[in-house]
Motif scaffolding. Structure first.
Motif, PDB file in Angstrom:
ATOM      1  N   ASP A   1       0.854  -1.181   0.000  1.00 43.75           N
ATOM      2  CA  ASP A   1       0.000   0.000   0.000  1.00 43.75           C
ATOM      3  C   ASP A   1       0.893   1.235   0.000  1.00 43.75           C
ATOM      4  OD1 ASP A   1      -2.290   1.546   0.018  1.00 43.75           O
ATOM      5  OD2 ASP A   1      -3.235   0.429   1.656  1.00 43.75           O
ATOM      6  N   ALA A   2       0.266   2.407  -0.107  1.00 47.34           N
ATOM      7  CA  ALA A   2       1.046   3.625  -0.284  1.00 47.34           C
ATOM      8  C   ALA A   2       0.412   4.792   0.454  1.00 47.34           C
ATOM      9  CB  ALA A   2       1.164   3.959  -1.768  1.00 47.34           C
ATOM     10  N   ALA A   3       1.235   5.807   0.692  1.00 49.83           N
ATOM     11  CA  ALA A   3       0.772   7.078   1.228  1.00 49.83           C
ATOM     12  C   ALA A   3       1.721   8.160   0.736  1.00 49.83           C
ATOM     13  CB  ALA A   3       0.726   7.058   2.752  1.00 49.83           C
ATOM     14  N   ALA A   4       1.183   9.338   0.505  1.00 47.65           N
ATOM     15  CA  ALA A   4       1.978  10.478   0.068  1.00 47.65           C
ATOM     16  C   ALA A   4       2.126  11.479   1.205  1.00 47.65           C
ATOM     17  CB  ALA A   4       1.325  11.154  -1.135  1.00 47.65           C
ATOM     18  N   THR A   5       3.294  12.126   1.254  1.00 47.07           N
ATOM     19  CA  THR A   5       3.542  13.194   2.225  1.00 47.07           C
ATOM     20  C   THR A   5       4.088  14.407   1.484  1.00 47.07           C
ATOM     21  OG1 THR A   5       5.761  12.315   2.656  1.00 47.07           O
ATOM     22  CG2 THR A   5       3.992  11.610   4.143  1.00 47.07           C
ATOM     23  N   ASN A   6       4.205  15.523   2.208  1.00 50.31           N
ATOM     24  CA  ASN A   6       4.654  16.738   1.527  1.00 50.31           C
ATOM     25  C   ASN A   6       6.150  16.765   1.247  1.00 50.31           C
ATOM     26  OD1 ASN A   6       5.317  17.026   4.222  1.00 50.31           O
ATOM     27  ND2 ASN A   6       4.031  18.817   4.564  1.00 50.31           N
ATOM     28  N   THR A   7       6.947  15.981   1.955  1.00 51.34           N
ATOM     29  CA  THR A   7       8.375  15.812   1.662  1.00 51.34           C
ATOM     30  C   THR A   7       8.779  14.399   2.070  1.00 51.34           C
ATOM     31  OG1 THR A   7       9.134  16.509   3.856  1.00 51.34           O
ATOM     32  CG2 THR A   7       8.881  18.253   2.196  1.00 51.34           C
ATOM     33  N   CYS A   8       9.946  13.971   1.623  1.00 53.29           N
ATOM     34  CA  CYS A   8      10.454  12.672   2.064  1.00 53.29           C
ATOM     35  C   CYS A   8      10.852  12.732   3.535  1.00 53.29           C
ATOM     36  CB  CYS A   8      11.635  12.246   1.203  1.00 53.29           C
ATOM     37  SG  CYS A   8      12.139  10.525   1.445  1.00 53.29           S
ATOM     38  N   GLU A   9      11.331  13.881   4.000  1.00 52.85           N
ATOM     39  CA  GLU A   9      11.652  14.018   5.429  1.00 52.85           C
ATOM     40  C   GLU A   9      10.406  13.831   6.277  1.00 52.85           C
ATOM     41  OE1 GLU A   9      14.063  13.880   8.339  1.00 52.85           O
ATOM     42  OE2 GLU A   9      15.007  14.662   6.526  1.00 52.85           O
ATOM     43  N   ALA A  10       9.273  14.344   5.791  1.00 53.58           N
ATOM     44  CA  ALA A  10       8.013  14.116   6.503  1.00 53.58           C
ATOM     45  C   ALA A  10       7.678  12.631   6.528  1.00 53.58           C
ATOM     46  CB  ALA A  10       6.889  14.907   5.833  1.00 53.58           C
ATOM     47  N   ALA A  11       7.923  11.940   5.413  1.00 51.11           N
ATOM     48  CA  ALA A  11       7.684  10.493   5.373  1.00 51.11           C
ATOM     49  C   ALA A  11       8.531   9.777   6.414  1.00 51.11           C
ATOM     50  CB  ALA A  11       7.984   9.960   3.978  1.00 51.11           C
ATOM     51  N   LEU A  12       9.789  10.174   6.539  1.00 46.22           N
ATOM     52  CA  LEU A  12      10.669   9.568   7.541  1.00 46.22           C
ATOM     53  C   LEU A  12      10.129   9.779   8.953  1.00 46.22           C
ATOM     54  CD1 LEU A  12      14.167  10.608   6.146  1.00 46.22           C
ATOM     55  CD2 LEU A  12      13.312   8.286   6.332  1.00 46.22           C
ATOM     56  N   ARG A  13       9.718  11.008   9.229  1.00 45.86           N
ATOM     57  CA  ARG A  13       9.200  11.313  10.572  1.00 45.86           C
ATOM     58  C   ARG A  13       7.978  10.463  10.878  1.00 45.86           C
ATOM     59  NH1 ARG A  13       9.250  15.219  14.732  1.00 45.86           N
ATOM     60  NH2 ARG A  13       7.802  14.382  16.282  1.00 45.86           N
ATOM     61  N   VAL A  14       7.067  10.348   9.923  1.00 45.43           N
ATOM     62  CA  VAL A  14       5.858   9.552  10.128  1.00 45.43           C
ATOM     63  C   VAL A  14       6.216   8.098  10.402  1.00 45.43           C
ATOM     64  CG1 VAL A  14       3.792   8.651   8.999  1.00 45.43           C
ATOM     65  CG2 VAL A  14       4.375  11.072   8.764  1.00 45.43           C
ATOM     66  N   VAL A  15       7.088   7.526   9.571  1.00 47.77           N
ATOM     67  CA  VAL A  15       7.430   6.108   9.697  1.00 47.77           C
ATOM     68  C   VAL A  15       8.134   5.830  11.021  1.00 47.77           C
ATOM     69  CG1 VAL A  15       8.911   4.289   8.743  1.00 47.77           C
ATOM     70  CG2 VAL A  15       7.446   5.639   7.234  1.00 47.77           C
ATOM     71  N   PHE A  16       9.069   6.687  11.408  1.00 48.56           N
ATOM     72  CA  PHE A  16       9.780   6.453  12.662  1.00 48.56           C
ATOM     73  C   PHE A  16       8.864   6.636  13.870  1.00 48.56           C
ATOM     74  CE2 PHE A  16      13.522   6.220  10.176  1.00 48.56           C
ATOM     75  CZ  PHE A  16      14.468   5.582  10.958  1.00 48.56           C
TER      76      PHE A  16
ATOM     77  N   TYR B   1      12.026  -3.497   8.937  1.00 48.47           N
ATOM     78  CA  TYR B   1      13.218  -3.035   8.226  1.00 48.47           C
ATOM     79  C   TYR B   1      12.771  -1.907   7.300  1.00 48.47           C
ATOM     80  CZ  TYR B   1      17.257  -3.224   4.991  1.00 48.47           C
ATOM     81  OH  TYR B   1      18.340  -2.921   4.203  1.00 48.47           O
ATOM     82  N   VAL B   2      13.313  -0.719   7.522  1.00 50.55           N
ATOM     83  CA  VAL B   2      12.885   0.499   6.841  1.00 50.55           C
ATOM     84  C   VAL B   2      14.028   1.020   5.969  1.00 50.55           C
ATOM     85  CG1 VAL B   2      12.226   2.903   7.200  1.00 50.55           C
ATOM     86  CG2 VAL B   2      11.217   1.116   8.626  1.00 50.55           C
ATOM     87  N   ILE B   3      13.715   1.353   4.723  1.00 51.84           N
ATOM     88  CA  ILE B   3      14.731   1.829   3.783  1.00 51.84           C
ATOM     89  C   ILE B   3      14.335   3.210   3.251  1.00 51.84           C
ATOM     90  CG2 ILE B   3      15.870   1.419   1.564  1.00 51.84           C
ATOM     91  CD1 ILE B   3      15.563  -1.543   1.997  1.00 51.84           C
ATOM     92  N   ASP B   4      15.263   4.149   3.371  1.00 53.49           N
ATOM     93  CA  ASP B   4      15.087   5.487   2.793  1.00 53.49           C
ATOM     94  C   ASP B   4      15.786   5.519   1.442  1.00 53.49           C
ATOM     95  OD1 ASP B   4      14.910   8.140   2.141  1.00 53.49           O
ATOM     96  OD2 ASP B   4      16.341   8.823   3.658  1.00 53.49           O
ATOM     97  N   CYS B   5      15.000   5.490   0.379  1.00 51.72           N
ATOM     98  CA  CYS B   5      15.560   5.494  -0.982  1.00 51.72           C
ATOM     99  C   CYS B   5      15.913   6.893  -1.454  1.00 51.72           C
ATOM    100  CB  CYS B   5      14.580   4.840  -1.949  1.00 51.72           C
ATOM    101  SG  CYS B   5      14.249   3.113  -1.573  1.00 51.72           S
ATOM    102  N   ALA B   6      15.630   7.902  -0.645  1.00 54.81           N
ATOM    103  CA  ALA B   6      16.025   9.280  -0.914  1.00 54.81           C
ATOM    104  C   ALA B   6      15.663   9.684  -2.343  1.00 54.81           C
ATOM    105  CB  ALA B   6      17.509   9.463  -0.617  1.00 54.81           C
ATOM    106  N   SER B   7      16.657  10.010  -3.169  1.00 53.69           N
ATOM    107  CA  SER B   7      16.377  10.523  -4.511  1.00 53.69           C
ATOM    108  C   SER B   7      16.315   9.421  -5.561  1.00 53.69           C
ATOM    109  CB  SER B   7      17.439  11.554  -4.909  1.00 53.69           C
ATOM    110  OG  SER B   7      18.720  10.966  -4.928  1.00 53.69           O
ATOM    111  N   GLY B   8      15.967   8.206  -5.150  1.00 49.96           N
ATOM    112  CA  GLY B   8      15.908   7.089  -6.089  1.00 49.96           C
ATOM    113  C   GLY B   8      14.633   7.068  -6.916  1.00 49.96           C
ATOM    114  N   VAL B   9      14.442   5.959  -7.638  1.00 45.91           N
ATOM    115  CA  VAL B   9      13.325   5.810  -8.576  1.00 45.91           C
ATOM    116  C   VAL B   9      12.442   4.655  -8.133  1.00 45.91           C
ATOM    117  CG1 VAL B   9      12.680   5.487 -10.992  1.00 45.91           C
ATOM    118  CG2 VAL B   9      14.849   6.621 -10.432  1.00 45.91           C
ATOM    119  N   PRO B  10      11.189   4.903  -7.750  1.00 44.51           N
ATOM    120  CA  PRO B  10      10.290   3.812  -7.340  1.00 44.51           C
ATOM    121  C   PRO B  10      10.068   2.813  -8.477  1.00 44.51           C
ATOM    122  CG  PRO B  10       9.360   5.953  -6.782  1.00 44.51           C
ATOM    123  CD  PRO B  10      10.543   6.212  -7.660  1.00 44.51           C
TER     124      PRO B  10
END
Length: 483
Positions: free
Chosen positions: A88-103, A257-266
């Motif tokens: 499943d998926a969810a969108a956030t306003n930045t990837c840093e926001a995604a990190l904060r939510v997940v952690f 196990y959480v992976i931050d792909c940063a500027s990668g390509v989904p």
């Protein structure tokens, strides 16, 4: 001369370096000054949105009534097409926001119970970009308490160090085969990772997990798959060996196990199931050129509470999705960002060659231009790696520092924030937005004046930009003291 004096000498010659770079840029870059760049993988300078993104946003804004829930459910469907129905998926306003939510959702101890909260700890590999995720915990052991201090433009509690969550510790594990040396004008410890050994590293993580087992809540890693990030060892299917082993360790302890792909390509490179990842995140405004936003993809089991924390998990009276208030409503990306992100994901699903082809063409130009780098002994020690996972090319020059020889200056990530990375500064002085360079890694990708509106590669612009980078490297190296 000692190493710190070597870097001091280089800094004292910065004005000569930048003056020479400016003169070289006038001749080499010409009319392209300020109109071309080497890497769109930083939110500080995202690439222009491609036509298919702009058209999708424009069409959405011509629709009289378009609820967010409908847009977000379409995003989920496209992600399921790419990754499978169990994701499943969810969108956030930045990837840093995604990190904060997940952690906050998966790692941080609960706060709404009587009595004191328990402590929790997660394993943080001591590799590059460690502050991206380890910053959400208090560093353990204490020897690492100062690691984040200069890894942002702000200091103190309003900087990276202020990200740490209550009662959460980041347990650093040194990687087997890595070298931790001091380099740079902003003289700091730099992880050098091209010789990382997967088996030796996972043994260290396993011992750490055993030691901290009562408190262990998760494992994290950066999502790149290149040698410069410690993932040179691959299994026969091309999957980074160490990542797969980390996923197995997480499974053994029944933790995420959480992976931050940063500027990668989904959808490019390895799949979450290949490495046993529960959650992966991407910064969508970087190499894939969506509007500024973050994408979270993971197993439905863990995505359910993540989506609920964002107000997406369904109204209290029922329904399978929603767009409403919750803890992390502040991370709402807005409709246009979700529409643009979905448009990018549709291209990755339906026309992946539109994204792969420019990566291939940019890589070819990089290889051709770096073959001309002088002196020749430097180019012979480069490791040039194309990565669809990261959406570009990594040029690693760590091996220029070997056999007792001092090579190209290795600037620290702290130099990046201090503005003391002379290769980047020289490139900028030539009129080219620089590649991101630190820890002996140079990151390059198409997207800043090197793609047209349709996403087609503009070779002349890209070649000019790479030529400028090569020239900047030569200028800086010329001013390095003899070993």
């Amino acid at each position: 001369m000692y190493r710190f004096q070597w870097y001091q000498h280089l800094w004292e010659n910065r004005f000569e370096i930048l003056s020479e770079a400016k003169r070289a840029g006038e001749e080499l870059v010409g009319d392209l000054r300020g109109r071309v760049g080497l890497y769109p993988g930083s939110s500080s300078c995202p690439g222009p949105l491609p036509r298919y993104v702009l058209e999708a946003i424009e069409e959405a804004n011509r629709t009289p009534v378009l609820p967010m829930r409908r847009v977000e459910d379409e995003l989920r469907c496209v992600v399921k097409d790419l990754f499978g129905d169990e994701y499943d998926a969810a969108a956030t306003n930045t990837c840093e926001a995604a990190l904060r939510v997940v952690f906050e959702v998966l790692f941080a101890p609960p706060t709404m119970r009587r009595g004191e909260a328990y402590r929790a700890r997660f394993i943080a590999p001591y590799g590059e970009d460690y502050e991206f995720m380890a910053g959400y915990g208090r560093p353990y052991p204490p020897r690492y308490k100062g690691l984040y201090a200069d890894r942002s433009c702000t200091g103190g509690e309003l900087a990276v160090e202020g990200k740490s969550l209550n009662n959460l510790d980041a347990v650093f594990v040194r990687l087997a085969g890595a070298r931790y040396e001091c380099h740079g004008i902003k003289y700091s410890v730099v992880p050098l990772l091209t010789d990382v050994e997967a088996e030796g590293s996972i043994q260290r993580m396993r011992k750490t997990a055993e030691r901290h087992a009562p408190y262990l809540v998760g494992i994290e890693s950066i999502g790149y798959d290149t040698p410069g990030y410690g993932y040179g060892e691959k299994d026969p299917d091309g999957v980074p060996r160490l990542k797969r082993l980390m996923g197995r360790l997480a499974e053994e302890y029944d933790i995420p196990y959480v992976i931050d792909c940063a500027s990668g390509v989904p959808g490019f490179g390895y799949h979450p199931r290949d490495v046993g990842a529960h959650v992966m995140m991407w910064s969508m405004d970087k190499v894939v050129r969506a509007p500024t936003s973050g994408l979270i993809v993971g197993h439905e089991e863990v995505m359910n509470p993540i989506r609920r924390s964002l107000g997406l998990g369904g109204e209290r009276y029922g329904e399978v999705s929603s767009h409403s208030k919750a803890l992390f409503s502040l991370c709402d990306p807005g409709r246009d960002a979700v529409v643009g992100m979905t448009a990018v994901l549709k291209v990755l699903r339906d026309e992946p060659e539109r994204v792969r082809r420019p990566i291939d063409e940019m890589h070819r130009v990089i290889e051709e231009e770096f073959r001309l780098l002088e002196p020749d002994w430097l180019r012979e020690r480069l490791i040039i790696t194309k990565s669809y996972t990261m959406g570009g090319t990594e040029v690693n020059y760590e091996k220029t520092w070997s056999d007792g020889r001092w090579g190209l200056p290795i600037f620290s990530a702290e130099d990046l924030f201090a503005g003391t990375n002379l290769i980047m500064e020289a490139t900028a002085m030539m009129g080219v937005y620089p590649a991101t360079i630190y820890s002996g890694n140079i990151f390059l990708a198409p997207g800043l004046g090197t793609l047209d509106e349709e996403g087609n590669f503009i070779e002349e612009n890209a070649r000019t930009a790479v030529k400028a980078l090569v020239k900047a490297i030569e200028i800086v190296y010329k001013h390095c003291p003899e070993n």
